[in-house]
Design an enzyme around this catalytic site. Structure first.
Site, PDB file in Angstrom:
ATOM      1  N   PRO A   1       0.961  -1.192  -0.035  1.00  0.00           N
ATOM      2  CG  PRO A   1      -0.567  -1.648   1.526  1.00  0.00           C
ATOM      3  CD  PRO A   1       0.718  -2.009   1.246  1.00  0.00           C
ATOM      4  CG  MET A   2       3.722   2.530  -1.625  1.00  0.00           C
ATOM      5  SD  MET A   2       4.804   2.309  -3.283  1.00  0.00           S
ATOM      6  CE  MET A   2       3.916   1.433  -4.590  1.00  0.00           C
TER       7      MET A   2
ATOM      8  CB  CYS B   1       2.212   4.762   8.037  1.00  0.00           C
ATOM      9  SG  CYS B   1       2.408   6.485   7.441  1.00  0.00           S
TER      10      CYS B   1
END
Length: 429
Positions: A37-38, A154
């Site tokens: 996921p970005m 994150c």
């Protein structure tokens, strides 16, 4: 990408590991590869592009098999009983649990998938077990996801400052409560929950082994590790030995390695050195979605690789823009979005600063076409100049944390209340 761009790697793969398919709950992932996921990157448009190239890995393997067939029609052994295949897992950009519970329009758009996207994979972020539970409940009861990943990796200051992302596993009971809440809501619907984390906040506050044991005990279906601390962000070198230690610690679910995978050869080397069950690819596919073709072929035991011409690269860039226009329903917004991808797509190619600068200001497909027409489509893949690191590495830093966060790994009631109020309400960034 045409078959003409497929080449055979110079080094043999006879001694390279080839993994079986990846099992995540009820899902069999043919190629043991996950798109990380970005934020602002892995939207529906980019996932579609990567899926197309991942599927092309099956074609790449077939081409190689025909090319290496013996006169009797048999192919050379690949080193595996059954090739991994071509299908990878493509995860959405980060969705904040509060924004999902509040059903903000942007978040509801971000959780949409293409009709042929399966499994539908969504990453959730949150710091409050009740809010995470409510968000998971929406996804599973409304049949909006087949797989849910929890973000504990994150390193962005606006996230860690609120106790989220890579900061959260330091609070052991809170971490366990969030994981347990997600699994409890998802399990009755057969939706597996996985976690993605970092080594810890910094070298003095490593959390990944304790967090992995807790996650495994609470019933997650897989654990992914970005082998850096939050303090490193994306700087320095990923510590693959940490992935090996995690694999030694976790025995009942797959362990996935992440960090410094810039090529299929890097992925194979990570597996060889760590024993991980699959790999998570992030910045390595920026401006290079055909990396999923290479990875699918590599894990199927084949050495064919994609080496596109400039014309093929710009055609991919344009297709990406078209997909973004469909995703946003707005051509100008799509063109603004593609600007950040242009340097990645053109890395190593002799495009010239004038064209590059103009592409970075493109505001329509027509303008994009005119600029692409000024480039020589026959320019071959530039080799080493186009390989290696992509995206900003940045530098090591002091991690932004809530006041007193490191005083204790326990969470008192006042901190828990403050965290619940600190939930971010925006997704995708």
């Amino acid at each position: 990408m045409s078959v003409a761009t497929l080449t055979t790697a110079s080094s043999a793969l006879a001694d390279r590991p080839v993994l079986p398919s990846l099992r995540i709950g009820p899902h069999t992932i043919g190629s043991p590869v996950v798109l990380a996921p970005m934020a602002g990157i892995t939207n529906r448009a980019f996932r579609r592009l990567c899926r197309e190239y991942g599927s092309a890995g099956a074609v790449a393997s077939a081409v190689y098999a025909v090319a290496t067939a013996s006169p009797s029609g048999a192919t050379e052994p690949s080193g595996a009983t059954e090739p991994s295949g071509a299908t990878s897992l493509y995860v959405s950009e980060m969705i904040t649990s509060r924004a999902l519970v509040e059903r903000t329009p942007e978040t509801m758009r971000l959780i949409q998938h293409d009709p042929d996207e399966s499994p539908r994979s969504i990453q959730l972020y949150g710091v409050d077990p009740a809010t995470i539970a409510a968000a998971v409940r929406i996804l599973v009861t409304e049949d909006r996801a087949d797989h849910i990943d929890l973000n504990f990796g994150c390193p962005v200051p606006k996230v860690t400052r609120k106790g989220g992302g890579a900061a959260l596993p330091w609070k052991r009971d809170l971490f366990r409560s969030i994981v347990a809440a997600a699994v409890r809501e998802a399990d009755p619907f057969g939706v597996p929950v996985t976690v993605k984390m970092r080594k810890g906040i910094d070298d003095d506050h490593l959390t990944y082994l304790d967090a992995a044991r807790a996650a495994e005990a609470e019933g997650v279906a897989a654990i992914a590790l970005h082998a850096r601390t939050a303090a490193q962000a994306y700087s320095g070198t990923a510590d693959w030995t940490a992935i090996a230690r995690l694999k030694e610690t976790v025995s009942s679910v797959p362990v996935l390695g992440n960090g410094d995978i810039w090529s299929a050869e890097d992925a194979l080397e990570m597996v060889r050195r760590t024993g991980c069950d699959g790999v998570v690819v992030g910045r390595g596919c920026l401006g290079r979605p055909w990396l999923f073709t290479d990875l699918a072929a590599a894990f199927a035991g084949q050495s064919v690789r994609v080496e596109p011409t400039l014309g093929e690269v710009t055609a991919t860039m344009r297709r990406h823009t078209v997909y973004l226009a469909e995703f946003y329903g707005d051509e100008e917004r799509a063109c603004r979005d593609i600007r950040k991808h242009i340097a990645w797509y053109l890395k190593g190619f002799p495009a010239g600063s004038t064209v590059r600068n103009s592409l970075a200001l493109v505001d329509s497909l027509a303008a994009l076409d005119r600029l692409i027409d000024t480039l020589d489509p026959t320019v071959p893949w530039p080799g080493e100049a186009a390989e290696g690191q992509r995206g900003r590495a940045g530098s090591a830093r002091v991690v932004a944390l809530p006041d007193g966060w490191l005083a204790s790994p326990e969470v008192d009631e006042a901190t828990r209340t403050r965290l619940a109020a600190a939930e971010l309400s925006i997704s995708g960034g």
